[in-house]
Design an enzyme around this catalytic site. Structure first.
Site, PDB file in Angstrom:
ATOM      1  CG  ASN A  10      67.749  42.770  34.954  1.00 54.15           C
ATOM      2  OD1 ASN A  10      67.754  43.938  35.113  1.00 54.15           O
ATOM      3  ND2 ASN A  10      67.539  42.014  33.773  1.00 54.15           N
ATOM      4  CE  LYS A  12      64.135  41.492  33.878  1.00 53.46           C
ATOM      5  NZ  LYS A  12      63.361  40.615  33.194  1.00 53.46           N
ATOM      6  CG  HIS A  96      67.939  40.750  29.905  1.00 49.91           C
ATOM      7  ND1 HIS A  96      66.947  40.923  29.312  1.00 49.91           N
ATOM      8  CD2 HIS A  96      67.949  39.985  30.900  1.00 49.91           C
ATOM      9  CE1 HIS A  96      66.018  40.246  30.214  1.00 49.91           C
ATOM     10  NE2 HIS A  96      66.820  39.794  31.224  1.00 49.91           N
ATOM     11  CD  GLU A  98      63.250  41.900  29.765  1.00 47.47           C
ATOM     12  OE1 GLU A  98      63.800  42.951  30.330  1.00 47.47           O
ATOM     13  OE2 GLU A  98      62.906  40.844  30.274  1.00 47.47           O
ATOM     14  CD  GLU A 168      68.255  36.048  32.673  1.00 51.48           C
ATOM     15  OE1 GLU A 168      67.920  36.163  33.816  1.00 51.48           O
ATOM     16  OE2 GLU A 168      68.045  36.939  31.568  1.00 51.48           O
ATOM     17  N   GLY A 174      59.994  36.378  33.736  1.00 52.12           N
ATOM     18  CA  GLY A 174      58.981  37.047  34.071  1.00 52.12           C
ATOM     19  C   GLY A 174      57.538  36.524  33.787  1.00 52.12           C
ATOM     20  CB  SER A 213      60.182  32.350  36.888  1.00 55.96           C
ATOM     21  OG  SER A 213      59.422  33.210  35.980  1.00 55.96           O
TER      22      SER A 213
HETATM   23  P1  PGA Z   1      62.468  37.080  36.043  1.00 55.87           P
HETATM   24  O1  PGA Z   1      63.797  37.958  35.341  1.00 55.87           O
HETATM   25  O2  PGA Z   1      63.135  36.812  37.403  1.00 55.87           O
HETATM   26  O3  PGA Z   1      61.549  38.265  36.631  1.00 55.87           O
HETATM   27  O4  PGA Z   1      61.982  36.301  35.314  1.00 55.87           O
HETATM   28  C1  PGA Z   1      64.775  37.552  35.062  1.00 55.87           C
HETATM   29  C2  PGA Z   1      65.773  38.304  34.041  1.00 55.87           C
HETATM   30  O5  PGA Z   1      65.271  38.967  33.142  1.00 55.87           O
HETATM   31  O6  PGA Z   1      67.045  38.479  34.312  1.00 55.87           O
END
Ligand code: PGA
Length: 255
Positions: A10, A12, A96, A98, A168, A174, A213
């Site tokens: 992803n 983003k 997601h 976000e 997640e 992140g 992560s």
């Molecule tokens: P990350 O993000 O691997 O940077 O923690 C995962 C995601 O939001 O899909």
């Protein structure tokens, strides 16, 4: 484990056009097309066709990070899942964290998007996860149950095979703080149990990705757990070497 590992990146709101050319140049390796796991990449909307052109020849799927809950009309700034299908894309990420937190998407809106994207023939990566406060209040399973029940309401059994669940935990996205193998396995087992007992999913075929992560150095520990069938990867998927390594680990674990 009999399921194929699915490793999706992803991206983003990252990557300029040159970064994408560099990414695929650096990933280029004869062994890429021979990897056994299923890879996927979700770039920003304007880069979907470019990524598809680069990813398809090596068997990596291309998808969008979001879509509208409608097929067409007066929805300024939105992107129709019908257009995603028209561009011959493979999947779309829906729900997601976000989107849920920054853009206020509700379970009901996520449900509308999911039903429409599935009906149009897209694979849906359906994201769920609890916040740190919810985990600390011992509400993790309640939150996951509600997100699954409300978000997947009305999905016909004929579409179960087109859904990937991405678990997640919001506190792991992140942050560099990855869920412990035990926390991840417990949540995945709960999701598999709930979807097979209450939604009629085939427990053996359901793909559940872990996200938050994931990096090459923790992927083996997570992906070898019995109920973890892949990863949805943010930060590490932007680095071609790391993404390749994740695909390699996923292939090692794919029967
Ligand atoms: P990350 O993000 O691997 O940077 O923690 C995962 C995601 O939001 O899909």
């Amino acid at each position: 484990m009999s399921r194929k590992i699915h490793i999706y990146g992803n991206w983003k709101m990252n990557q300029l056009t040159d970064d994408i050319y560099n990414f695929f140049d650096e990933m280029a390796d004869d062994s890429l097309a021979e990897l056994k796991c299923q890879g996927g990449i979700a770039p920003q909307f304007p880069h979907l066709s470019l990524v598809k052109e680069k990813a398809m020849p090596v068997g990596i799927k291309t998808g969008a990070q979001n879509c509208s809950h409608k097929t067409s009309g007066a929805f300024t700034g939105d992107t129709s899942p019908e257009v995603l299908k028209d561009l011959d894309l493979d999947f779309v990420i829906i729900g997601h964290s976000e989107r849920r937190t920054v853009f206020g998407e509700s379970n009901q809106l996520i449900n509308e998007k999911t039903l429409l994207a599935l009906e149009l023939g897209l694979e849906v990566v359906f994201c769920i996860g609890e916040t740190l406060a919810e985990r600390e209040a011992d509400k993790t399973f309640d939150v996951l149950r509600t997100q699954l029940d409300e978000g997947l309401k009305g999905v016909p059994a004929s579409k179960h095979g087109d859904i990937i669940i991405a678990y997640e935990p919001v506190w792991a996205i992140g942050t560099g703080v990855v869920a412990t193998p035990e926390q991840a396995q417990d949540a995945h087992a709960f999701i598999r149990e709930h979807l097979s007992n209450n939604h009629g999913f085939n427990r053996k075929e359901l793909i559940i990705q872990y996200g938050g992560s994931v990096k090459p150095d923790n992927a083996m520990g997570l992906l070898s757990l019995p109920d973890i069938d892949g990863a949805l990867v943010g930060g590490a998927s932007l680095k071609p070497g790391d993404f390749y390594e994740l695909l390699r680990i996923g292939s090692e674990l794919t029967p």
